[in-house]
Every structure is written in structure tokens, then in C-alpha cells.
Design a protein around this motif. Structure first.
Motif, PDB file in Angstrom:
ATOM      1  N   VAL A  29       1.004  -1.110   0.124  1.00 52.63           N
ATOM      2  CA  VAL A  29       0.102  -0.020   0.037  1.00 52.63           C
ATOM      3  C   VAL A  29       0.855   1.195  -0.115  1.00 52.63           C
ATOM      4  O   VAL A  29       0.749   2.199  -0.739  1.00 52.63           O
ATOM      5  N   ALA A  30       1.927   1.256   0.734  1.00 56.54           N
ATOM      6  CA  ALA A  30       2.790   2.433   0.866  1.00 56.54           C
ATOM      7  C   ALA A  30       4.085   2.105   0.550  1.00 56.54           C
ATOM      8  O   ALA A  30       4.696   0.997   0.839  1.00 56.54           O
ATOM      9  N   ILE A  31       4.764   3.045  -0.222  1.00 55.75           N
ATOM     10  CA  ILE A  31       6.185   2.540  -0.542  1.00 55.75           C
ATOM     11  C   ILE A  31       6.948   2.573   0.889  1.00 55.75           C
ATOM     12  O   ILE A  31       6.724   3.363   1.902  1.00 55.75           O
ATOM     13  N   VAL A  32       8.218   2.156   0.932  1.00 55.62           N
ATOM     14  CA  VAL A  32       9.134   2.001   2.094  1.00 55.62           C
ATOM     15  C   VAL A  32      10.554   2.280   1.724  1.00 55.62           C
ATOM     16  O   VAL A  32      10.873   1.791   0.661  1.00 55.62           O
ATOM     17  N   SER A  33      11.114   2.959   2.470  1.00 60.24           N
ATOM     18  CA  SER A  33      12.687   3.264   2.339  1.00 60.24           C
ATOM     19  C   SER A  33      13.211   3.570   3.828  1.00 60.24           C
ATOM     20  O   SER A  33      12.653   3.714   4.702  1.00 60.24           O
ATOM     21  N   THR A  34      14.680   3.368   3.791  1.00 61.51           N
ATOM     22  CA  THR A  34      15.569   3.682   4.938  1.00 61.51           C
ATOM     23  C   THR A  34      15.508   5.224   5.092  1.00 61.51           C
ATOM     24  O   THR A  34      15.894   5.662   6.282  1.00 61.51           O
ATOM     25  N   ILE A  35      15.330   5.733   4.022  1.00 61.90           N
ATOM     26  CA  ILE A  35      15.308   7.308   4.248  1.00 61.90           C
ATOM     27  C   ILE A  35      14.203   8.003   4.749  1.00 61.90           C
ATOM     28  O   ILE A  35      13.184   7.754   4.385  1.00 61.90           O
ATOM     29  N   PRO A  36      14.408   8.948   6.010  1.00 64.75           N
ATOM     30  CA  PRO A  36      13.197   9.407   6.609  1.00 64.75           C
ATOM     31  C   PRO A  36      12.245  10.352   5.496  1.00 64.75           C
ATOM     32  O   PRO A  36      12.818  10.899   4.554  1.00 64.75           O
ATOM     33  N   GLN A  37      11.287  10.699   6.114  1.00 67.90           N
ATOM     34  CA  GLN A  37      10.312  11.553   5.619  1.00 67.90           C
ATOM     35  C   GLN A  37       9.954  10.696   3.930  1.00 67.90           C
ATOM     36  O   GLN A  37       9.682  11.531   2.932  1.00 67.90           O
ATOM     37  N   THR A  38      10.027   9.568   3.814  1.00 68.27           N
ATOM     38  CA  THR A  38       9.481   8.839   2.606  1.00 68.27           C
ATOM     39  C   THR A  38       8.236   9.114   2.170  1.00 68.27           C
ATOM     40  O   THR A  38       7.673   9.637   1.158  1.00 68.27           O
ATOM     41  N   THR A  39       7.024   9.139   3.125  1.00 62.15           N
ATOM     42  CA  THR A  39       5.588   9.082   2.815  1.00 62.15           C
ATOM     43  C   THR A  39       5.273  10.735   2.923  1.00 62.15           C
ATOM     44  O   THR A  39       5.801  11.660   3.907  1.00 62.15           O
ATOM     45  N   ARG A  40       4.718  11.154   1.656  1.00 60.77           N
ATOM     46  CA  ARG A  40       4.469  12.489   1.355  1.00 60.77           C
ATOM     47  C   ARG A  40       3.056  12.777   1.357  1.00 60.77           C
ATOM     48  O   ARG A  40       2.618  13.979   1.343  1.00 60.77           O
ATOM     49  N   ASN A  41       2.335  11.834   1.411  1.00 58.82           N
ATOM     50  CA  ASN A  41       0.757  11.715   1.003  1.00 58.82           C
ATOM     51  C   ASN A  41       0.083  11.012   2.255  1.00 58.82           C
ATOM     52  O   ASN A  41       0.633  10.295   2.987  1.00 58.82           O
ATOM     53  N   ILE A  42      -1.270  11.615   2.247  1.00 57.71           N
ATOM     54  CA  ILE A  42      -2.081  10.538   3.038  1.00 57.71           C
ATOM     55  C   ILE A  42      -2.521   9.131   2.497  1.00 57.71           C
ATOM     56  O   ILE A  42      -2.930   9.224   1.308  1.00 57.71           O
ATOM     57  N   ILE A  43      -1.872   8.130   2.787  1.00 57.45           N
ATOM     58  CA  ILE A  43      -1.994   6.824   2.233  1.00 57.45           C
ATOM     59  C   ILE A  43      -2.980   5.921   2.914  1.00 57.45           C
ATOM     60  O   ILE A  43      -2.946   5.945   4.215  1.00 57.45           O
ATOM     61  N   ARG A  44      -4.197   5.448   2.375  1.00 55.19           N
ATOM     62  CA  ARG A  44      -5.030   4.519   2.980  1.00 55.19           C
ATOM     63  C   ARG A  44      -4.892   3.254   2.825  1.00 55.19           C
ATOM     64  O   ARG A  44      -4.831   2.764   1.450  1.00 55.19           O
ATOM     65  N   GLY A  45      -4.779   2.375   3.556  1.00 49.34           N
ATOM     66  CA  GLY A  45      -4.669   0.852   3.566  1.00 49.34           C
ATOM     67  C   GLY A  45      -5.986   0.225   4.328  1.00 49.34           C
ATOM     68  O   GLY A  45      -6.401   0.716   5.398  1.00 49.34           O
ATOM     69  N   ILE A  46      -6.611  -0.717   3.586  1.00 49.34           N
ATOM     70  CA  ILE A  46      -7.862  -1.056   4.069  1.00 49.34           C
ATOM     71  C   ILE A  46      -7.974  -2.703   4.594  1.00 49.34           C
ATOM     72  O   ILE A  46      -7.348  -3.611   3.620  1.00 49.34           O
ATOM     73  N   LEU A  47      -8.006  -3.122   5.673  1.00 50.60           N
ATOM     74  CA  LEU A  47      -8.212  -4.317   6.213  1.00 50.60           C
ATOM     75  C   LEU A  47      -9.660  -4.459   6.472  1.00 50.60           C
ATOM     76  O   LEU A  47     -10.453  -3.916   7.311  1.00 50.60           O
ATOM     77  N   THR A  48     -10.158  -5.864   5.660  1.00 46.92           N
ATOM     78  CA  THR A  48     -11.538  -6.100   6.185  1.00 46.92           C
ATOM     79  C   THR A  48     -11.699  -7.457   6.776  1.00 46.92           C
ATOM     80  O   THR A  48     -10.941  -8.475   5.896  1.00 46.92           O
TER      81      THR A  48
END
Length: 300
Positions: A29-48
Motif C-alpha cells: 500500500v505504502a512505499i518503504v525506504s530507510t530514508i526519513p520522510q518517505t511518506t508525502r501523502n495521506i495513504i489509506r490501507g484497508i483491512l476487512t
């Protein structure tokens, strides 16, 4: 009626929020990196599940900064906090709490009655979850110990008790998304994020924050050889300085080729179509100071 809740994930940079949301949702759902501040957006992941639906809202890592771009990211995180029924505060057991951790607790102390804490990386060398439990007791005294969980995303440990707590705290409600959804991101955004992830993996520490990815064209085409559809993508890695373009392209185009190959491989895993990727580099001078562009990037 089953239960449903939006759950805002908060924490300082690099505590593993994006890794956790991918693990909880069972998909990338979201990209992953060892570099801080990788996330720049509101990312929604859904578990049902049978118990109901949890919509995890991944937010940019909270840190102290007066830069326009970073302040914009913090505004996004604040909005997610205000709009979510629950808060999942993620901490890193391998690092002692500092000023950034205090800044996080100062922001979420008003939400303690609906907060759950996940102390991540408990399997890491030198991990000290007891230190973070003491920190939580001091900074968030109204957060009960029963809502503090020690987890390891790497070892996939402690996840089920955490989820059980989140479901128990969720209000009764209809699920906001169909059961088969695991994210609500559109295709353009997902393609751009995967390319950015692969670029960040291959660039120096200083450069990743100077780039963003623009998907210029996205089209499904029939492959005459097989009769199957293929996803054709033309995208640009955009950097702030003309001098930085060579760092992304690399000698003889070697680096941009490696980024494109890695992105294509990941996209082929995510989508049902084979992907053809035309990846290029161009300059967007001082884009982090451009209010219009920042609004566009952070609202994708």
C-alpha cells in the motif's frame, strides 16, 4: 452491524509506519525506504475481516522543522488525526525518545482516549521497549498500559493482539469500502510512488528529498502479439537542479535504467497487466517552494 474505523498512524520519521500498514493490509500500500520522510501523502490501507473494516491512514513522519514543505506535511498529518476515529502511535524500540518523540506526544495528548501505541522493532539489536513504555507513561499518562503493544514488523510478531484492540475500540458502523479493496489510491498515484521508491533506493542520501515523480501518460493498450492488454506508462523523475539530472541518469544512462527496471518489476507484481515504462528525467526548479505544486503533490 459490524465495526468500522479510520485509524491515523502517527510517529516520527523511520519508525516503520509504512511497513506496518503494508503488513496489516497484506499488500503493498505504502512505499518503504530507510530514508526519513518517505511518506508525502495521506495513504489509506484497508483491512476487512469478520469483525469489520479498519482503514489505516498512513501520515508523513512528524518532526520539528520550519521549512514550507515540511510544514505542509505536518498539516496533512494533523488533518488525519482530526478526521480519524482512532490513533495508532508507532514508536521505534531501537532508538531512545528525543525532541521529535516529545513533539509527537504533545500533538496527540488530546487524543489519548482513542489512542493505541505500537512499539515497533522490538527484535532490533539494542531495542529497549521498557524505556519507551516509561516514556509513554510520563508523556501520555491517560494512555493505559493495556493499549501499548510491543511488535516487530520484521518478524510479524505482536500484530494480532494489536488488531484485536483496534477492533474492540472501533464503533459499530457500515464499512466505507467494498470488502475486496485494500487501498483507495488511483493508478496514477500508485505508479508514481513505486517509481519514487525505486529512485530513492538508488540515489544518495541528499537527493531523494529533491525529487518527485510525475506520471505524464497512462494507457492500456492491446498487445498484437498476445492479444492481452499491457499498461503503457510515460513518467518523469523531476528534480530541483539541472546539475542533479546527471546523478539520476548515471553514467551511460545506467542508473535511470536500473530505476526503471526495478519499478517495472514491482508494478508487474501489483497490477494484472504487464507494464511498459518509459522513464525520463527533467528539472522542476525549486519545486519545494512552489505552493501550487505542493498542494498538487500532497493532495494526490
Amino acid at each position: 452491524m459490524s465495526k468500522a474505523a479510520f485509524v491515523a498512524l502517527v510517529g516520527r520519521p523511520s519508525v516503520g509506519k509504512s511497513t506496518l500498514i503494508n503488513l496489516l493490509c497484506g499488500a503493498k500500500v505504502a512505499i518503504v525506504s530507510t530514508i526519513p520522510q518517505t511518506t508525502r501523502n495521506i495513504i489509506r490501507g484497508i483491512l476487512t475481516r469478520e469483525e469489520g473494516q479498519l482503514v489505516f491512514v498512513d501520515t508523513p513522519g512528524r518532526h520539528v522543522s520550519e521549512k514550507k514543505y515540511n510544514k505542509k506535511l505536518m498539516e496533512m498529518a494533523d488533518r488525519a488525526l482530526n478526521e480519524s476515529e482512532l490513533v495508532l502511535y508507532v514508536l521505534d524500540a531501537s532508538r531512545p525518545p528525543g525532541l521529535e518523540e516529545i513533539a509527537v506526544t504533545e500533538r496527540i495528548k488530546w487524543y489519548q482516549e482513542r489512542t493505541v501505541a505500537a512499539i515497533n522493532k522490538c527484535d532490533a539489536p539494542g531495542a529497549d521497549p521498557a524505556q519507551l513504555r516509561a516514556f509513554l507513561q510520563e508523556q501520555l499518562p491517560d494512555l493505559p498500559a493495556s493499549r501499548c503493544f510491543e511488535i516487530s514488523c520484521h518478524q510479524k510478531e505482536g500484530i494480532e493482539p494489536l488488531l484485536a484492540c483496534l477492533y474492540e475500540m472501533s464503533p459499530e458502523s457500515e464499512a466505507p469500502y467494498p470488502a475486496e479493496y485494500y487501498t483507495d489510491q488511483d493508478m496514477n498515484f500508485r505508479v508514481s510512488e513505486i517509481i519514487r521508491e525505486k529512485a530513492m533506493e538508488r540515489l544518495k542520501q541528499e537527493l531523494p528529498h529533491s525529487i518527485y515523480v510525475e506520471t505524464a501518460d497512462l494507457e492500456l493498450k492491446n498487445d498484437p502479439a498476445t492479444g492481452n492488454q499491457r499498461l503503457w506508462v510515460r513518467a518523469f523523475i523531476i528534480t530541483e537542479r539541472e546539475s542533479q539530472k546527471g546523478m539520476i541518469v548515471g553514467k551511460g544512462g545506467e542508473k535511470i535504467k536500473a530505476i526503471g527496471q526495478a519499478a517495472r518489476k514491482e508494478l508487474n507484481r501489483i497490477f494484472e497487466w504487464k507494464v511498459d515504462l518509459d522513464l525520463r528525467v527533467k528539472t522542476g526548479k525549486d519545486w519545494r517552494q512552489n505552493d501550487h505544486l505542493l498542494r498538487k503533490i500532497t493532495s494526490q
